[in-house]
Design a protein around this motif. Structure first.
Motif, mmCIF file in Angstrom:
data_model
loop_
_atom_site.group_PDB
_atom_site.id
_atom_site.type_symbol
_atom_site.label_atom_id
_atom_site.label_comp_id
_atom_site.label_asym_id
_atom_site.label_seq_id
_atom_site.Cartn_x
_atom_site.Cartn_y
_atom_site.Cartn_z
ATOM 1 N N ARG A 68 -84.519 -26.302 38.726
ATOM 2 C CA ARG A 68 -84.970 -26.430 37.348
ATOM 3 C C ARG A 68 -83.934 -27.121 36.462
ATOM 4 O O ARG A 68 -84.293 -27.790 35.511
ATOM 5 N N TRP A 69 -82.667 -26.918 36.800
ATOM 6 C CA TRP A 69 -81.642 -27.557 35.976
ATOM 7 C C TRP A 69 -81.677 -29.065 36.142
ATOM 8 O O TRP A 69 -81.558 -29.811 35.174
ATOM 9 N N LEU A 82 -83.961 -31.192 34.158
ATOM 10 C CA LEU A 82 -83.652 -31.444 32.751
ATOM 11 C C LEU A 82 -82.945 -32.778 32.532
ATOM 12 O O LEU A 82 -82.838 -33.261 31.421
ATOM 13 N N PHE A 83 -82.429 -33.343 33.636
ATOM 14 C CA PHE A 83 -81.791 -34.655 33.525
ATOM 15 C C PHE A 83 -82.871 -35.720 33.372
ATOM 16 O O PHE A 83 -83.767 -35.817 34.205
ATOM 17 N N ARG A 84 -82.778 -36.494 32.309
ATOM 18 C CA ARG A 84 -83.673 -37.654 32.227
ATOM 19 C C ARG A 84 -82.956 -38.828 32.879
ATOM 20 O O ARG A 84 -81.762 -38.745 33.167
ATOM 21 N N HIS A 85 -83.700 -39.930 33.079
ATOM 22 C CA HIS A 85 -83.098 -41.060 33.805
ATOM 23 C C HIS A 85 -81.806 -41.537 33.140
ATOM 24 O O HIS A 85 -80.802 -41.778 33.795
ATOM 25 N N ASP A 139 -79.864 -39.866 31.316
ATOM 26 C CA ASP A 139 -78.806 -38.857 31.425
ATOM 27 C C ASP A 139 -77.993 -39.059 32.697
ATOM 28 O O ASP A 139 -76.777 -38.876 32.718
#
Lengths: 179, 124
Positions: free
Chosen positions: B2-3, B6-9, B11
């Motif tokens: 799940r963590w 949370l990263f978008r491209h 990021d």
């Protein structure tokens, strides 16, 4: 003699800022209590609040919350107007400037994690420059750049992830009760 | 994970840039190693090697006169030199491996070296 009554009229916006700043100050105190090996390396937990405020209410509110946190946090920790206070102020100002630019990045691709990393690097560069100019006017300070940069990256990612997760899972977070 | 979700491209991109900055900063900041000794040369030949952990002052007879070099608190500097422009004197304390002061008119130089030999600052 007429009795004068000072009446402060506060807006819901003021209440919200005060509540958010209180949350940030609480985290700043926890931050200061965590022992870490190198002076100057801190997790910067209160920046989680700044990031969430930035996403929810925009840059101006984030500036208020961050500024109040620096001043009130300095007072509570007994370092108001001391070198530590100015380090913290410089870091906050620089990261807010960078955050002002970072939130203009397309949201589809760049989220709180990016903001947090960029802000962490801005924070540490501001502090290193101030330290170099004022506190330790000596290039030996730059020996520490790799350590500070690594800490900034690590804590930047962690805080950004926490902020992103809180924003995703608790849509109401920090929608302060402004009655 | 799940963590990770949370990263978008972007990021990932910013994280990678951050990691490369950190990786690059280590060799840049620490390339010279810890300063260990000062090598004094006269006319291109080694005149003396001073251990930086011991404070002392040394006089080097050069082409024009005597150049005085001092080691103090793990640093070294040219105290006085007969040269016209005093460039090497004005350079002040040298303390990082690779730093060098050259008193060209008097043909005297002093360079700080670390434990391992690296590039000298001139060969860049």
């Amino acid at each position: 003699m007429t009795r004068s009554v000072i009446e402060l009229t506060t807006t819901p916006e003021d209440h919200r800022i005060a509540q958010l700043a209180a949350a940030a100050i609480g985290l700043a105190l926890i931050d200061a209590a965590i022992p870490l090996p190198l002076p100057g390396v801190k997790p910067g937990l209160s920046n989680i609040v700044t990031l969430i405020v930035l996403a929810r209410y925009g840059w101006a509110t984030a500036v208020w919350v961050s500024g109040l946190r620096v001043i009130a946090g300095g007072l509570l920790l007994g370092q108001f107007l001391s070198p530590g206070f100015f380090m913290s102020l410089t870091g906050a100002v620089l990261s807010l400037l960078v955050l002002g630019l970072a939130i203009r990045l397309p949201r589809r691709w760049f989220g709180p994690v990016s903001w947090s990393i960029l802000a962490a690097f801005a924070h540490i560069s501001g502090q290193l420059l101030l330290a170099r100019v004022w506190l330790i006017p000596h290039n030996g300070l730059f020996y520490l750049v790799p350590l500070f940069a690594s800490a900034a990256l690590a804590f930047g990612i962690i805080n950004g992830l926490i902020a992103a997760r809180l924003l995703a899972e608790l849509p109401d977070i920090l929608l302060a009760d402004t009655r | 994970m799940r963590w990770l979700a949370l990263f978008r491209h972007g990021d990932w991109l910013v994280s990678l840039l951050g990691i490369s900055f950190c990786a690059a900063s280590f060799p840049l900041a620490w390339h010279g190693g810890v300063a260990e000794k000062a090598v004094i040369k006269r006319g291109g030949e080694i005149f003396a090697e001073l251990d930086l952990s011991r404070n002392r002052q040394i006089e080097v007879p050069g082409l024009l006169g005597v150049t005085t070099i001092a080691v103090e608190k793990r640093r070294v500097r040219v105290v006085s030199d007969p040269g016209l422009h005093q460039y090497c004197v004005r350079q002040g304390w040298l303390e990082r491996a690779g730093e060098i002061a050259i008193c060209a008119p008097n043909q005297v130089s002093v360079q700080v070296l670390g434990g391992k030999e690296t590039y000298d600052s001139l060969s860049y």
